[in-house]
Design an enzyme around this catalytic site. Structure first.
Site, mmCIF file in Angstrom:
data_model
loop_
_atom_site.group_PDB
_atom_site.id
_atom_site.type_symbol
_atom_site.label_atom_id
_atom_site.label_comp_id
_atom_site.label_asym_id
_atom_site.label_seq_id
_atom_site.Cartn_x
_atom_site.Cartn_y
_atom_site.Cartn_z
ATOM 1 C CG ASP A 6 -1.746 1.250 1.385
ATOM 2 O OD1 ASP A 6 -1.831 2.026 0.403
ATOM 3 O OD2 ASP A 6 -2.307 1.453 2.471
ATOM 4 N N GLY A 8 1.232 4.834 -0.106
ATOM 5 C CA GLY A 8 0.337 5.941 0.174
ATOM 6 C C GLY A 8 0.967 7.303 -0.025
ATOM 7 C CE LYS A 13 -0.120 2.855 4.223
ATOM 8 N NZ LYS A 13 -0.140 4.238 3.644
ATOM 9 C CE1 TYR A 90 -16.177 8.877 -5.195
ATOM 10 C CE2 TYR A 90 -14.369 9.040 -6.759
ATOM 11 C CZ TYR A 90 -14.947 9.403 -5.549
ATOM 12 O OH TYR A 90 -14.307 10.263 -4.712
ATOM 13 N N GLY A 97 -9.773 6.439 -5.579
ATOM 14 C CA GLY A 97 -8.440 5.986 -5.186
ATOM 15 C C GLY A 97 -8.416 4.490 -4.922
ATOM 16 C CG ASP A 99 -5.897 4.970 -1.127
ATOM 17 O OD1 ASP A 99 -6.679 5.259 -2.064
ATOM 18 O OD2 ASP A 99 -5.368 5.840 -0.400
ATOM 19 N NE ARG A 100 -12.248 7.475 -0.988
ATOM 20 C CZ ARG A 100 -13.014 8.363 -1.616
ATOM 21 N NH1 ARG A 100 -12.488 9.153 -2.544
ATOM 22 N NH2 ARG A 100 -14.301 8.460 -1.327
ATOM 23 C CB THR A 122 -1.556 11.754 4.421
ATOM 24 O OG1 THR A 122 -0.401 10.958 4.732
ATOM 25 C CG2 THR A 122 -1.118 13.147 4.017
ATOM 26 C CB THR A 173 -2.723 27.665 22.057
ATOM 27 O OG1 THR A 173 -3.045 28.975 22.530
ATOM 28 C CG2 THR A 173 -2.722 27.664 20.545
#
Length: 245
Positions: A6, A8, A13, A90, A97, A99-100, A122, A173
């Protein structure tokens, strides 16, 4: 023995699998791909290599050279209109993608039912799968690290943070940045889950990616955590195809 990849946006990976069992897995930042030959020097012989990639072609070429050193050129997989029992909703199925697509495959092959598939890397992706195996669509938002980096880099005084406490009424913060980025991600996830759920029946979340441990404490059951869900989906899909031969 098969090698699964994978590639990315920020890391490679990989996993070595035999007869449905992971023998070894690893992660390597893309900036260290030149160390891949060393990383793999003690791997046993492999029969095949399969992968998905969203990285630059030059980075993919580096991985290909390392695979060839093991004796196998990798086969790169892409999204299809339908595969493995999933119908790709889609508008342009090839644009999804890979990966998706493989994360969706992982959720479907593991449990043939509706699910929200969340990959927290990411980028964070939230993809909806119905009970018939139809991919309905999804959302993409910046990953937690990317959100925090953008606040630091695009403002004059907001710090880069490493830690912090999640609270809706932060008094520092650092805590405010961690809380805001987490709340934004969890809010999008909740909306996607509610849209897919039926009345009082909450759909399961399949969660993977490098930020899975940061999100998982705030997610209600049913929750299935597979850090390398993309690799899982790729392996299960190919093993299913092999079983038919």
């Amino acid at each position: 023995m098969r090698l699964y990849l994978d590639l990315g946006n920020s890391q490679l990976k990989w996993g070595l699998r035999q007869e449905g069992t992971w023998i070894r897995q690893g992660r390597l930042p893309l900036k260290h791909l030149d160390q891949l030959a060393t990383e793999w020097r003690n791997l046993p012989p492999i029969r095949a290599a399969h992968g998905v990639s969203v990285a630059h072609p030059d980075l993919r070429a580096q991985v290909e050279r390392a695979c060839l050193a093991l004796g196998q050129a990798p086969c790169w997989h892409s999204s299809k209109p339908s595969e493995g029992g999933i119908c790709n909703g889609y508008d342009n199925p090839a644009q999804l993608g890979p990966d998706r697509w493989m994360a969706l495959q992982g959720a479907w092959q593991l449990q043939h039912r509706a699910a929200l598939v969340v990959m927290a890397g990411t980028a964070t992706t939230l993809d909806s799968l119905d009970e018939k195996g139809n991919f309905l669509g999804g959302m993409i938002l910046p990953g937690l690290t990317l959100m925090r980096q953008s606040l630091h880099q695009s403002t004059a005084h907001l710090p880069a943070i490493e830690q912090g406490t999640y609270t809706l009424q932060a008094r520092s913060t650092q805590d405010a940045i961690r809380s805001g980025t987490l709340a934004a991600t969890l809010g999008a996830l909740t909306l996607a889950r509610e849209a897919l759920s039926q009345k009082d029946s909450r759909v399961p979340v399949f969660l993977g990616g490098g930020h899975h441990a940061e999100l998982s404490p705030y997610l209600e059951a049913p929750l299935h955590i597979y850090p390398e869900l993309v690799l899982e989906g790729l392996a299960l899909l190919l093993e299913k195809d092999q079983a038919r031969i």
